[in-house]
Write a protein that holds these residues in place. Structure first.
Motif, PDB file in Angstrom:
ATOM      1  N   THR A  42       0.830  -1.203   0.000  1.00 38.83           N
ATOM      2  CA  THR A  42       0.000   0.000   0.000  1.00 38.83           C
ATOM      3  C   THR A  42       0.867   1.255   0.000  1.00 38.83           C
ATOM      4  O   THR A  42       0.612   2.199  -0.759  1.00 38.83           O
ATOM      5  N   GLY A  43       1.899   1.257   0.811  1.00 42.35           N
ATOM      6  CA  GLY A  43       2.787   2.413   0.853  1.00 42.35           C
ATOM      7  C   GLY A  43       3.446   2.670  -0.491  1.00 42.35           C
ATOM      8  O   GLY A  43       3.529   3.809  -0.956  1.00 42.35           O
ATOM      9  N   VAL A  44       3.899   1.605  -1.119  1.00 39.46           N
ATOM     10  CA  VAL A  44       4.581   1.748  -2.408  1.00 39.46           C
ATOM     11  C   VAL A  44       3.593   2.241  -3.481  1.00 39.46           C
ATOM     12  O   VAL A  44       3.957   3.067  -4.332  1.00 39.46           O
ATOM     13  N   ILE A  46       1.006   4.163  -2.928  1.00 38.50           N
ATOM     14  CA  ILE A  46       0.763   5.592  -2.655  1.00 38.50           C
ATOM     15  C   ILE A  46       1.943   6.433  -3.133  1.00 38.50           C
ATOM     16  O   ILE A  46       1.759   7.493  -3.744  1.00 38.50           O
ATOM     17  N   ALA A  47       3.157   5.964  -2.880  1.00 30.20           N
ATOM     18  CA  ALA A  47       4.341   6.693  -3.370  1.00 30.20           C
ATOM     19  C   ALA A  47       4.294   6.806  -4.883  1.00 30.20           C
ATOM     20  O   ALA A  47       4.641   7.840  -5.458  1.00 30.20           O
ATOM     21  N   GLN A  49       1.930   7.242  -6.859  1.00 32.62           N
ATOM     22  CA  GLN A  49       0.988   8.186  -7.483  1.00 32.62           C
ATOM     23  C   GLN A  49       1.628   9.538  -7.787  1.00 32.62           C
ATOM     24  O   GLN A  49       1.052  10.353  -8.499  1.00 32.62           O
ATOM     25  N   LEU A  93       4.523  -0.854  -9.299  1.00 33.85           N
ATOM     26  CA  LEU A  93       5.767  -1.160 -10.002  1.00 33.85           C
ATOM     27  C   LEU A  93       6.621   0.074 -10.286  1.00 33.85           C
ATOM     28  O   LEU A  93       7.792  -0.061 -10.656  1.00 33.85           O
ATOM     29  N   THR A  94       6.027   1.253 -10.124  1.00 33.31           N
ATOM     30  CA  THR A  94       6.686   2.487 -10.570  1.00 33.31           C
ATOM     31  C   THR A  94       8.109   2.648 -10.045  1.00 33.31           C
ATOM     32  O   THR A  94       9.028   2.958 -10.793  1.00 33.31           O
ATOM     33  N   TYR A  95       8.306   2.439  -8.750  1.00 28.53           N
ATOM     34  CA  TYR A  95       9.621   2.722  -8.177  1.00 28.53           C
ATOM     35  C   TYR A  95      10.442   1.472  -7.860  1.00 28.53           C
ATOM     36  O   TYR A  95      11.487   1.571  -7.214  1.00 28.53           O
ATOM     37  N   SER A  96       9.955   0.303  -8.290  1.00 30.19           N
ATOM     38  CA  SER A  96      10.683  -0.938  -8.013  1.00 30.19           C
ATOM     39  C   SER A  96      11.029  -1.044  -6.524  1.00 30.19           C
ATOM     40  O   SER A  96      12.143  -1.366  -6.139  1.00 30.19           O
ATOM     41  N   TYR A  97      10.029  -0.755  -5.671  1.00 30.48           N
ATOM     42  CA  TYR A  97      10.275  -0.665  -4.230  1.00 30.48           C
ATOM     43  C   TYR A  97       9.538  -1.763  -3.482  1.00 30.48           C
ATOM     44  O   TYR A  97       9.390  -1.699  -2.273  1.00 30.48           O
ATOM     45  N   GLN A  98       9.069  -2.771  -4.210  1.00 37.99           N
ATOM     46  CA  GLN A  98       8.244  -3.794  -3.579  1.00 37.99           C
ATOM     47  C   GLN A  98       8.485  -5.112  -4.268  1.00 37.99           C
ATOM     48  O   GLN A  98       8.596  -5.181  -5.490  1.00 37.99           O
ATOM     49  N   LYS A  99       8.595  -6.177  -3.472  1.00 40.88           N
ATOM     50  CA  LYS A  99       8.787  -7.489  -4.085  1.00 40.88           C
ATOM     51  C   LYS A  99       8.235  -8.570  -3.162  1.00 40.88           C
ATOM     52  O   LYS A  99       8.845  -9.591  -2.946  1.00 40.88           O
ATOM     53  N   ASN A 100       7.059  -8.288  -2.582  1.00 38.30           N
ATOM     54  CA  ASN A 100       6.540  -9.263  -1.622  1.00 38.30           C
ATOM     55  C   ASN A 100       5.316 -10.008  -2.107  1.00 38.30           C
ATOM     56  O   ASN A 100       4.749 -10.810  -1.376  1.00 38.30           O
TER      57      ASN A 100
ATOM     58  N   MET B   1       9.947 -10.905  -0.347  1.00 34.78           N
ATOM     59  CA  MET B   1      10.889 -10.062   0.395  1.00 34.78           C
ATOM     60  C   MET B   1      10.405  -8.621   0.482  1.00 34.78           C
ATOM     61  O   MET B   1       9.587  -8.191  -0.317  1.00 34.78           O
ATOM     62  N   LYS B   3      11.739  -4.757   0.384  1.00 30.36           N
ATOM     63  CA  LYS B   3      12.922  -4.004  -0.033  1.00 30.36           C
ATOM     64  C   LYS B   3      13.182  -2.820   0.886  1.00 30.36           C
ATOM     65  O   LYS B   3      12.257  -2.080   1.228  1.00 30.36           O
ATOM     66  N   PRO B   6      14.669   1.474  -3.022  1.00 27.56           N
ATOM     67  CA  PRO B   6      13.873   1.381  -4.258  1.00 27.56           C
ATOM     68  C   PRO B   6      14.730   1.083  -5.498  1.00 27.56           C
ATOM     69  O   PRO B   6      14.734   1.856  -6.469  1.00 27.56           O
ATOM     70  N   GLN B  59      18.515   1.969 -11.308  1.00 32.08           N
ATOM     71  CA  GLN B  59      17.873   0.997 -10.425  1.00 32.08           C
ATOM     72  C   GLN B  59      18.407  -0.423 -10.642  1.00 32.08           C
ATOM     73  O   GLN B  59      18.079  -1.325  -9.885  1.00 32.08           O
ATOM     74  N   PHE B 155       6.558   2.881   5.233  1.00 29.77           N
ATOM     75  CA  PHE B 155       5.203   3.246   4.808  1.00 29.77           C
ATOM     76  C   PHE B 155       4.995   4.755   4.921  1.00 29.77           C
ATOM     77  O   PHE B 155       4.463   5.392   4.006  1.00 29.77           O
ATOM     78  N   CYS B 158       6.852   6.581   2.193  1.00 18.59           N
ATOM     79  CA  CYS B 158       6.149   6.399   0.915  1.00 18.59           C
ATOM     80  C   CYS B 158       4.888   7.254   0.869  1.00 18.59           C
ATOM     81  O   CYS B 158       4.583   7.890  -0.154  1.00 18.59           O
ATOM     82  N   TYR B 161       5.706  10.780   0.311  1.00 18.48           N
ATOM     83  CA  TYR B 161       6.138  10.961  -1.085  1.00 18.48           C
ATOM     84  C   TYR B 161       4.937  11.024  -2.021  1.00 18.48           C
ATOM     85  O   TYR B 161       4.964  11.691  -3.042  1.00 18.48           O
ATOM     86  N   GLY B 162       3.865  10.316  -1.656  1.00 16.01           N
ATOM     87  CA  GLY B 162       2.632  10.344  -2.450  1.00 16.01           C
ATOM     88  C   GLY B 162       1.667  11.427  -2.005  1.00 16.01           C
ATOM     89  O   GLY B 162       0.489  11.392  -2.344  1.00 16.01           O
TER      90      GLY B 162
END
Lengths: 102, 191
Positions: A42-44, A46-47, A49, A93-100, B1, B3, B6, B59, B155, B158, B161-162
């Motif tokens: 969810t955080g990723v 929101i970032a 956007q 996927l925008t910031y490649s900040y999530q992989k769970n 995982m 991260k 980013p 990245q 969180f 992020c 940032y949003g």
């Protein structure tokens, strides 16, 4: 063979599993980890956007799928569920900040 | 995982270990002459941009991830801009970083199976003193879980940032972590 007799597609099997799932049957550790995954994703989203690609995605999704009541996470905009799913996924996927996998 | 940074998951261990070594040995950016990253094959074929020219390339670049740690002491969303990438201080640090696959990581089946995104980092100071360590799994990988406190911090960063307000973000995080008590799932993510 009737359609109703044919084996279930994987998506149907998954839907059946989810529909019949009860939270009481899920181990507490799994529940806790799932919530952590949801928080992270969810955080990723929101970032995401804030990115230009998200702005373009929202405009594209709204014009392609039309209005509805599904939410873009962390955003006031609502749209058709297909459009919201597209935008939320792209923002993930925008910031490649999530992989769970949530 | 989960991260911590980013960038590609393959760059997480190298970046984290660089920062850890700098803190452990009280090193500043100017103390460090060279950074050598020893990585498994998967990392080497994932991070293909030694001289990134765009944020997307950055990245997938170990020199960028490690260079951010050297130049700014952090690697976050705010570093993913063209302006930061072209920053002179960062470019100087990027030049200090090399990465290769050593023999001991190339053919080890345990590494391939259990820690394919590990990194060994050696910091060499201007006095030619070496500080090194090996990180099999960066924070957030299975086997090295990230704390919920750190996840909440990520969180909130992020959310800011949003452009989500702090109060809304705090409320959303609390609802998410107690979502089994939420009767209407639509209420979970209302801004």
């Amino acid at each position: 063979m009737k359609i109703s007799d044919s084996p279930l597609f994987i998506a149907e099997q998954l839907a059946e599993f989810v529909a019949e799932l009860s939270i009481e049957t899920i181990p507490s550790l799994v529940i806790e980890e799932a919530k952590r995954c949801m928080l992270d994703t969810t955080g990723v989203i929101i970032a995401g956007q804030s990115a230009k690609v998200a702005l373009n995605a929202r405009a594209h999704a709204l014009s392609t799928y039309g209005p509805g009541s599904a939410h873009i996470l962390g955003h006031a905009q609502v749209m058709h569920p297909m459009g919201a799913a597209l935008v939320n996924t792209l923002q993930t996927l925008t910031y490649s900040y999530q992989k769970n996998g949530a | 995982m989960f991260k911590s940074y980013p960038v590609c998951s393959a760059a997480q261990a190298g970046a984290e270990l660089t920062m850890l070594l700098m803190k452990r040995h009280n090193l500043t950016t100017d103390d460090i002459e060279k950074v050598i990253c020893e990585v498994p094959l998967l990392v080497d074929i994932s991070l293909i941009y030694n001289h990134p020219k765009s944020i997307r390339e950055a990245q997938f670049s170990m020199p960028f991830a490690v260079g951010c740690m050297l130049a700014f002491g952090k690697m976050g969303l705010a570093q993913l801009t063209d302006e930061v990438l072209m920053n002179t201080k960062l470019q100087q640090q990027i030049k200090k970083v090399t990465m290769y696959v050593p023999e001991y990581l190339a053919n080890d089946p345990i590494v391939l199976q259990q820690c394919p995104e590990a990194a060994g980092v050696t910091l060499i100071t201007k006095d030619q003193v070496e500080f090194k360590d090996f990180l099999a799994r960066p924070t957030g990988m299975p086997g090295n879980p990230i704390s919920t406190t750190d996840l909440l911090t990520k969180f909130m960063i992020c959310a800011a940032y949003g452009s989500l307000s702090q109060s809304t973000a705090e409320s959303m995080s609390l609802r998410t972590l107690s979502m089994e008590e939420e009767l209407d799932v639509r209420q979970l993510y209302l801004s």
